[in-house]
Design a protein around this motif. Sequence first.
Motif, PDB file in Angstrom:
ATOM      1  N   LEU A  58       0.794  -1.236   0.000  1.00 54.14           N
ATOM      2  CA  LEU A  58       0.000   0.000   0.000  1.00 54.14           C
ATOM      3  C   LEU A  58       0.823   1.281   0.000  1.00 54.14           C
ATOM      4  CD1 LEU A  58      -2.959  -1.074   2.314  1.00 54.14           C
ATOM      5  CD2 LEU A  58      -2.865  -0.972  -0.180  1.00 54.14           C
ATOM      6  N   ARG A  59       2.103   1.173  -0.326  1.00 50.30           N
ATOM      7  CA  ARG A  59       2.875   2.407  -0.464  1.00 50.30           C
ATOM      8  C   ARG A  59       2.790   2.928  -1.901  1.00 50.30           C
ATOM      9  NH1 ARG A  59       8.601   1.044   1.172  1.00 50.30           N
ATOM     10  NH2 ARG A  59       7.876  -1.118   1.037  1.00 50.30           N
ATOM     11  N   LYS A  60       3.102   4.213  -2.048  1.00 50.30           N
ATOM     12  CA  LYS A  60       3.183   4.810  -3.387  1.00 50.30           C
ATOM     13  C   LYS A  60       4.574   4.554  -3.959  1.00 50.30           C
ATOM     14  CE  LYS A  60      -0.776   7.261  -3.204  1.00 50.30           C
ATOM     15  NZ  LYS A  60      -1.321   6.754  -1.937  1.00 50.30           N
ATOM     16  N   GLU A  61       4.678   4.623  -5.269  1.00 47.59           N
ATOM     17  CA  GLU A  61       5.956   4.304  -5.921  1.00 47.59           C
ATOM     18  C   GLU A  61       7.134   5.071  -5.307  1.00 47.59           C
ATOM     19  OE1 GLU A  61       5.924   4.205 -10.210  1.00 47.59           O
ATOM     20  OE2 GLU A  61       8.054   4.727 -10.314  1.00 47.59           O
ATOM     21  N   ARG A  62       6.926   6.371  -5.033  1.00 50.27           N
ATOM     22  CA  ARG A  62       8.027   7.182  -4.517  1.00 50.27           C
ATOM     23  C   ARG A  62       8.480   6.735  -3.126  1.00 50.27           C
ATOM     24  NH1 ARG A  62       9.517  12.159  -6.319  1.00 50.27           N
ATOM     25  NH2 ARG A  62      11.185  11.743  -4.842  1.00 50.27           N
ATOM     26  N   GLU A  63       7.673   5.930  -2.461  1.00 49.07           N
ATOM     27  CA  GLU A  63       8.031   5.487  -1.099  1.00 49.07           C
ATOM     28  C   GLU A  63       8.835   4.192  -1.078  1.00 49.07           C
ATOM     29  OE1 GLU A  63       4.260   7.306   1.366  1.00 49.07           O
ATOM     30  OE2 GLU A  63       3.926   5.543   0.123  1.00 49.07           O
ATOM     31  N   TYR A  64       8.991   3.550  -2.213  1.00 46.81           N
ATOM     32  CA  TYR A  64       9.820   2.330  -2.262  1.00 46.81           C
ATOM     33  C   TYR A  64      11.269   2.743  -2.437  1.00 46.81           C
ATOM     34  CZ  TYR A  64       5.659  -0.612  -2.645  1.00 46.81           C
ATOM     35  OH  TYR A  64       4.473  -1.260  -2.392  1.00 46.81           O
ATOM     36  N   ARG A  65      12.160   2.124  -1.655  1.00 43.88           N
ATOM     37  CA  ARG A  65      13.565   2.546  -1.637  1.00 43.88           C
ATOM     38  C   ARG A  65      14.513   1.545  -2.303  1.00 43.88           C
ATOM     39  NH1 ARG A  65      16.636   4.147   2.949  1.00 43.88           N
ATOM     40  NH2 ARG A  65      17.723   5.297   1.301  1.00 43.88           N
ATOM     41  N   ASN A  66      14.000   0.625  -3.093  1.00 44.71           N
ATOM     42  CA  ASN A  66      14.891  -0.346  -3.741  1.00 44.71           C
ATOM     43  C   ASN A  66      15.769   0.325  -4.789  1.00 44.71           C
ATOM     44  OD1 ASN A  66      12.044  -0.418  -5.041  1.00 44.71           O
ATOM     45  ND2 ASN A  66      13.444  -1.017  -6.686  1.00 44.71           N
ATOM     46  N   VAL A  67      16.919  -0.286  -5.033  1.00 47.71           N
ATOM     47  CA  VAL A  67      17.826   0.228  -6.060  1.00 47.71           C
ATOM     48  C   VAL A  67      17.277  -0.099  -7.448  1.00 47.71           C
ATOM     49  CG1 VAL A  67      19.928   0.148  -4.669  1.00 47.71           C
ATOM     50  CG2 VAL A  67      19.193  -1.898  -5.930  1.00 47.71           C
ATOM     51  N   LEU A  68      17.744   0.657  -8.437  1.00 49.07           N
ATOM     52  CA  LEU A  68      17.273   0.464  -9.817  1.00 49.07           C
ATOM     53  C   LEU A  68      17.626  -0.927 -10.349  1.00 49.07           C
ATOM     54  CD1 LEU A  68      18.325   3.935 -11.311  1.00 49.07           C
ATOM     55  CD2 LEU A  68      16.061   3.258 -10.493  1.00 49.07           C
ATOM     56  N   LEU A  69      18.752  -1.464  -9.897  1.00 46.90           N
ATOM     57  CA  LEU A  69      19.216  -2.765 -10.408  1.00 46.90           C
ATOM     58  C   LEU A  69      18.130  -3.834 -10.309  1.00 46.90           C
ATOM     59  CD1 LEU A  69      21.574  -4.644 -11.398  1.00 46.90           C
ATOM     60  CD2 LEU A  69      22.086  -5.040  -8.976  1.00 46.90           C
ATOM     61  N   VAL A  70      17.483  -3.939  -9.138  1.00 46.70           N
ATOM     62  CA  VAL A  70      16.574  -5.071  -8.909  1.00 46.70           C
ATOM     63  C   VAL A  70      15.263  -4.951  -9.686  1.00 46.70           C
ATOM     64  CG1 VAL A  70      17.552  -5.680  -6.674  1.00 46.70           C
ATOM     65  CG2 VAL A  70      15.640  -4.065  -6.770  1.00 46.70           C
ATOM     66  N   GLU A  71      14.927  -3.743 -10.150  1.00 48.11           N
ATOM     67  CA  GLU A  71      13.674  -3.607 -10.901  1.00 48.11           C
ATOM     68  C   GLU A  71      13.877  -3.813 -12.406  1.00 48.11           C
ATOM     69  OE1 GLU A  71      13.239   0.291  -9.167  1.00 48.11           O
ATOM     70  OE2 GLU A  71      13.108   1.244 -11.115  1.00 48.11           O
ATOM     71  N   GLN A  72      15.104  -4.037 -12.827  1.00 56.85           N
ATOM     72  CA  GLN A  72      15.369  -4.243 -14.259  1.00 56.85           C
ATOM     73  C   GLN A  72      14.676  -5.526 -14.741  1.00 56.85           C
ATOM     74  OE1 GLN A  72      16.787  -1.745 -16.040  1.00 56.85           O
ATOM     75  NE2 GLN A  72      16.591  -0.813 -14.010  1.00 56.85           N
ATOM     76  N   PRO A  73      14.179  -5.505 -15.971  1.00 53.83           N
ATOM     77  CA  PRO A  73      13.345  -6.628 -16.446  1.00 53.83           C
ATOM     78  C   PRO A  73      14.119  -7.925 -16.710  1.00 53.83           C
ATOM     79  CG  PRO A  73      13.597  -4.963 -18.167  1.00 53.83           C
ATOM     80  CD  PRO A  73      14.256  -4.409 -16.946  1.00 53.83           C
ATOM     81  N   ASN A  74      13.372  -9.010 -16.835  1.00 53.25           N
ATOM     82  CA  ASN A  74      13.943 -10.328 -17.119  1.00 53.25           C
ATOM     83  C   ASN A  74      14.179 -10.461 -18.625  1.00 53.25           C
ATOM     84  OD1 ASN A  74      13.581 -11.120 -14.372  1.00 53.25           O
ATOM     85  ND2 ASN A  74      11.425 -11.555 -14.816  1.00 53.25           N
TER      86      ASN A  74
END
Lengths: 318, 251
Positions: free
Chosen positions: B74-90
């Motif tokens: 239930l957080r907004k996108e701006r509230e997630y603190r993960n690094v860009l690396l892990v969101e890169q696509p498969n």
Amino acid sequence: MSSKEVKNLEAIFDTKIARDEKIEPKDWMPEKYRQTHIRQISQHAHSEIVGMLPEGNWITRAPSLRRKVALLAKVQDEAGHGLYLYSACETLGISREELYDQLHTGKAKYSSIFNYPTLTWADIGAIGWLVDGAAIINQVPLCNTSFGPYARAMVRVCKEESFHQRQGYEIMMTLCNGTKEQKDMAQDALNRWWWPSLMMFGPTDDQSTHTEQSMKWKLKRKTNDELRQQFVDQTVPQADILGLKIPDEDLKYNNDTGHYDFGEIDWSEFWQVVKGHGKCNKERIKARKDAWDNGKWVRDAAMAYSEKQKLKKAKQAG
Amino acid sequence: MSNKNLKHYIYGIADNALILGQRLSELCGHGPTLETDIALTNIALDLLGQTRSYYQYIANLSTENTSEDDVAFLRKEREYRNVLLVEQPNTDFAYIITRQYFFDVFHFMLLNKLQKSKDVNLVAIANKSIKEVGYHKQFSGDWLKRLGDGTEESHEKAKQAVNDLWVFTDELFHSSNNDHQVIESGYGVDPNSFKEEYYKTVSSLLEEATLQVPETKYFQKGGKEGIHSEHMGYILAEMQYMQRTYPDMKW
């Protein structure tokens, strides 16, 4: 081999079957026994890995972390079942590549139930409860089947399946104890999965081609209709506890037989899906084929690397 | 140490596990072999298990009545603190493995230091997780070697993945002002303390895999401040679908 020798081997084989002893991969076996087992075990293995797809469809959308982890673990169990069933099948002298090829070209079948789409979260509950429930009824007798590797694989498969079934029922229970919207979602899933689940036991006995021989080899202990009746008798009270209605106007407990009578299955739908024209037949095979084709360069790389390492070691040693 | 600061810091670790776990979950049933399918699912399961431990702790630190699922979904996108690396696509198996290896080496070193945190809960989570991550690192490292030193085709694909994903490695070592406070108080870990060791380890494996260390001077950042790539919105749209469509229900 002389015909007398073959007769002797046949006699030994028949005695083993009669005594309920296991047939092991290195034992002599009639060619028909081998072929029938390749067909059935591979069909079972294919069902496990194609079965990963409809449920896998909801992993990324699971409604809670607990459900996400449980579903992921469940689908992984199915991959594991596929793995040891393929291994059991390979002991009969066929390779994994050949088995996949049979699946991808449509030569081998898999359980038709997986050609139905999973449209809501409740479908994940319904599959666990009904599809795994039906699978257990089909599979428990196989723990005592005559071919050793299959029987041993099934012992483990059945343990995990019964866990999956409880998990599915628990999802349904949570929905039925939830809001009206959730309960409606559960009822809708039952409506869509009930009849396909009954079809999982195959054609009626008078239409079934493999029963007699399979009974002798203990690949089957009860007929399709007996197993289907067992499923209905077991599942109707479970639906009552959930407060859901089974979508069959003819369903009624019969005091004389002690079983539930139920309505006629739509066999035209059954044959349509078996023959490849269900909602998701094409997508399911395409997904499996894509995974295999797109993975070719990866498998090639692993082989090439392993060869290079072997050469390196040989050089160092020599 | 304020709970607010500590929570913010933990998001910086836990959100990586969640988003990478989610990315790996997409692959279940589609692996190049059954064995790798099972192994990648195992990694996803470990990461999601770790996510739950962190989020349960965050929920406990919260004053309002919050659950691990509120935190996850239930957080907004701006509230997630993960690094860009892990969101890169498969993109393909080479990207999946390279992304994993770049993250695993960092993750292992981070947990190693986190075991000495002043926060007993973080120590407990790190103690449990580091055993799992040791296996992840082994798996992804072994595969990167196979791909790099396998066939010509696999080498090209691995090279491409390494070149494309290298620009996301620097962000692993960024810390926000808030993170600095948590680090200085002894609760958090300064990732710069193992940055050199990280690049040494990764470079040595790349060399073994017959792959070159990219020579770029330009890196990507932003995830830790909640400024993500365009991929992130779609990850969340899918992941949050049920919670957003059917609010306030138990599942």
